[in-house]
Design a protein around this motif. Structure first.
Motif, PDB file in Angstrom:
ATOM      1  N   TYR A  18      -6.168   3.144   8.493  1.00 48.10           N
ATOM      2  CA  TYR A  18      -5.171   3.359   9.653  1.00 48.10           C
ATOM      3  C   TYR A  18      -4.835   4.452  10.215  1.00 48.10           C
ATOM      4  CZ  TYR A  18      -3.473  -1.048   7.814  1.00 48.10           C
ATOM      5  OH  TYR A  18      -3.186  -2.392   7.524  1.00 48.10           O
ATOM      6  N   SER A  74      -0.544  -5.841   8.727  1.00 48.47           N
ATOM      7  CA  SER A  74       0.680  -6.014   9.223  1.00 48.47           C
ATOM      8  C   SER A  74       1.457  -4.902   8.820  1.00 48.47           C
ATOM      9  CB  SER A  74       1.137  -7.326   9.087  1.00 48.47           C
ATOM     10  OG  SER A  74       1.554  -7.590   7.620  1.00 48.47           O
ATOM     11  N   GLU A  75       2.578  -4.585   9.430  1.00 43.42           N
ATOM     12  CA  GLU A  75       3.733  -3.564   8.810  1.00 43.42           C
ATOM     13  C   GLU A  75       4.039  -4.045   7.651  1.00 43.42           C
ATOM     14  OE1 GLU A  75       7.945  -2.051   9.945  1.00 43.42           O
ATOM     15  OE2 GLU A  75       6.328  -1.862  11.599  1.00 43.42           O
ATOM     16  N   THR A 129       3.587  -2.275   3.742  1.00 40.24           N
ATOM     17  CA  THR A 129       4.660  -1.832   3.153  1.00 40.24           C
ATOM     18  C   THR A 129       4.530  -2.243   1.836  1.00 40.24           C
ATOM     19  OG1 THR A 129       6.286  -1.921   4.975  1.00 40.24           O
ATOM     20  CG2 THR A 129       7.329  -2.049   3.124  1.00 40.24           C
ATOM     21  N   GLU A 148       8.505   1.536   3.610  1.00 40.70           N
ATOM     22  CA  GLU A 148       8.524   1.186   4.932  1.00 40.70           C
ATOM     23  C   GLU A 148       8.409   2.230   6.090  1.00 40.70           C
ATOM     24  OE1 GLU A 148      12.384  -0.679   4.980  1.00 40.70           O
ATOM     25  OE2 GLU A 148      11.501  -2.870   4.579  1.00 40.70           O
ATOM     26  N   ALA A 206       4.668   3.077   6.025  1.00 40.15           N
ATOM     27  CA  ALA A 206       4.126   1.893   6.944  1.00 40.15           C
ATOM     28  C   ALA A 206       4.406   1.952   8.531  1.00 40.15           C
ATOM     29  CB  ALA A 206       4.470   0.571   6.447  1.00 40.15           C
ATOM     30  N   LYS A 207       5.476   2.212   8.884  1.00 42.23           N
ATOM     31  CA  LYS A 207       5.775   2.352  10.046  1.00 42.23           C
ATOM     32  C   LYS A 207       5.077   3.527  10.796  1.00 42.23           C
ATOM     33  CE  LYS A 207      10.488   0.225   9.968  1.00 42.23           C
ATOM     34  NZ  LYS A 207      12.055   0.468   9.993  1.00 42.23           N
ATOM     35  N   MET A 233       1.466   2.775  11.257  1.00 46.45           N
ATOM     36  CA  MET A 233       1.275   1.670  12.458  1.00 46.45           C
ATOM     37  C   MET A 233       1.687   2.311  13.685  1.00 46.45           C
ATOM     38  SD  MET A 233       0.265  -1.080  10.673  1.00 46.45           S
ATOM     39  CE  MET A 233       0.425  -2.252  11.962  1.00 46.45           C
TER      40      MET A 233
END
Length: 499
Positions: free
Chosen positions: A269, A331-332, A336, A488, A491-492, A495
């Motif tokens: 990522y 995916s987010e 997560t 979260e 992850a954000k 992303m």
């Protein structure tokens, strides 16, 4: 931050690194254990400070020696690295509270200085892997971690000579994995002229379609898969967990494989980018089936084990499949779930292995036949194991349920037949977990104890740390704002939604 904590990124690594040779100079248990525990607790304190600072103000960069990147080595504390550093140092500190009594049962007192020196080196290596922003520095810290891990596992030879074979097997397989990673890093350097991860990422789009880069990605992914014991590269893990000293098993179950999962997430990522990894390359097509086979087949294999540590080892390979599935969803929500499961599984599995270590302390065995009736002989410890088993299954009010809830959300977001199939596969895997945990419950409470079997609980210095992790499991299964919030945010960040 205070002037002291401005140095937190380096202090969290340098303290255990410099304390290791001091431990090696001393014999006996008290001083090496005390020093190791204090140093680990300080690293945990620095990691927590970094985590809350990053959560409030964003990622921070630390330039080693004042040399600006990309020429110098850069340490980066961002939402992901700070979170994983907290997990590593927190698990380490909790295990060390348990370690003094336990390790005296398994390692001769004359070797304890060397044991705790190797432990500190493993801690420093894993912390360094997590925070460094330099690709070659990752390899260096990976080797520090690996070499110390081989030593720690071999220390189990005091109670079972098979620990030497397990350590040698891990050495061979781990060396292959490290070689793949080094080749991948070398190819990246050839194509970019830099080892700084952020600098490589900034150039990646212009070189992504070249053969050396595609080869580099392949080498790195295989290397990470070997190091994290991803199916079918998990051959080294069951023996390593089974025959290592109990505190080593608990420490590694909560940290070592999680660091390699972190590396896979970081490179996919932060360096390669999700569009390239899952668009130009078929990583989803590769990782997703392997993840599903892992959590289904390894759960089945766990059912038929005759050693409790080995059963939990195969369970760990299955749980790693969930983390890989979260990564593969691209995916987010999936990411997560993967990051959250790093935290949740670390707490649960460490607590389980510590309870098994307490059983070993009293009975001298982790074979199921010797643990029959253990529920009557060690009721407090056995009840703790059962509660940890519920968390491993993923029943509501446990962290295992929270992780799986987010992962199910991630697979259902696909909105296709594959997503529904993945959700069903996860349910089946959880049912397999019910079976192998029930085997232990049945053995502990409904089977007679062997004649002359030892009775009584382990010392409180072992029981209390076990229950800290067990209570922690349920706390983070009910109060999820911290764990889910940090996962979260990480992850954000990965992303691209949070800087």
């Amino acid at each position: 931050m205070s002037s002291l904590f401005t140095q937190a990124p380096i202090l969290a690594i340098i303290l255990p690194l410099l304390s290791a040779p001091i431990c090696a100079l001393f014999r006996g248990a008290t001083f090496p254990w005390a020093l190791t525990t204090i140093v680990s607790a300080l690293s945990f304190s620095f990691s927590l400070d970094l985590l809350f600072h990053v959560a409030e103000y964003g990622a921070i960069s630390y330039e080693i020696g004042g040399w600006a990147p990309p020429w110098g080595i850069e340490y980066i504390a961002d939402p992901l690295s700070a979170f994983v550093m907290m997990v590593i140092s927190g698990i380490s500190t909790g295990v060390l509270l348990y370690a003094r009594e336990s390790i005296l049962k398994e390692v001769p007192a004359s070797r304890l200085g060397f044991f705790f020196a190797a432990y500190l080196l493993a801690l420093a290596g894993m912390m360094g892997i997590t925070i460094t922003g330099d690709a070659f520095n990752i390899f260096v810290f990976l080797e520090i971690t690996s070499l110390s891990s081989y030593v720690l596992i071999s220390m189990g030879a005091g109670t079972d000579r098979r620990a030497l074979t397990a350590a040698f097997q891990y050495l061979i397989v781990g060396t292959i994995g490290a070689t793949f990673i080094l080749i991948g890093v070398g190819l990246l350097y050839v194509m970019t002229g830099t080892l700084n991860i952020a600098d490589i990422a900034s150039q990646f789009d212009t070189i992504a379609d070249t053969r050396p880069i595609r080869a580099a990605v392949g080498f790195l992914m295989v290397g990470f898969a070997i190091k994290l014991a991803m199916f079918p590269f998990h051959i080294w893990l069951p023996n390593a967990y089974t025959y290592a000293p109990n505190i080593v098993t608990a420490f590694f179950a909560g940290t070592a494989t999680k660091v390699s999962v972190y590396l896979m997430i970081r490179f996919i990522y932060s360096m390669f980018g999700a569009d390239f990894s899952f668009g130009e390359l078929p990583l989803t097509t590769i990782l997703m089936p392997l993840a599903v086979v892992a959590f289904l087949s390894m759960s089945v294999v766990a059912i038929f084990q005759d050693n409790l540590k080995r059963l939990l080892a195969f369970s760990s390979v299955a749980q790693l499949g969930y983390m890989i599935l979260g990564i593969a969803l691209a995916s987010e929500t999936g990411l997560t779930a993967s990051i959250l499961h790093i935290f949740n599984h670390a707490i649960v599995k460490t607590g389980l292995f510590l309870t098994v270590g307490a059983m070993f302390y009293v009975t001298g065995s982790t074979y199921l036949k010797d643990l029959a009736g253990i529920g009557q002989r060690m009721p407090i410890t056995t009840f703790g194991f059962v509660l940890g088993g519920l968390a491993l299954i993923g029943v509501p009010l446990t962290p295992g349920f929270i992780s799986k809830w987010y992962l199910v959300q991630g697979v259902l977001e696909r909105g296709d037949a594959i997503g529904y199939g993945l959700a069903i596969a996860m349910l089946i895997s959880s049912l397999f977990a019910v079976i192998y945990i029930w085997r232990i419950v049945e053995l502990a409470y409904f089977k007679p104890s062997p004649e002359g079997a030892p009775t009584g609980e382990a010392p409180l210095t072992l029981i209390i740390p076990c229950w800290i992790f067990i209570f922690g499991s349920f706390y983070f299964g009910i109060e999820t704002s911290m764990s889910v919030g940090f996962a979260e945010t990480a992850a954000k960040f990965l992303m691209g939604a949070v800087k």
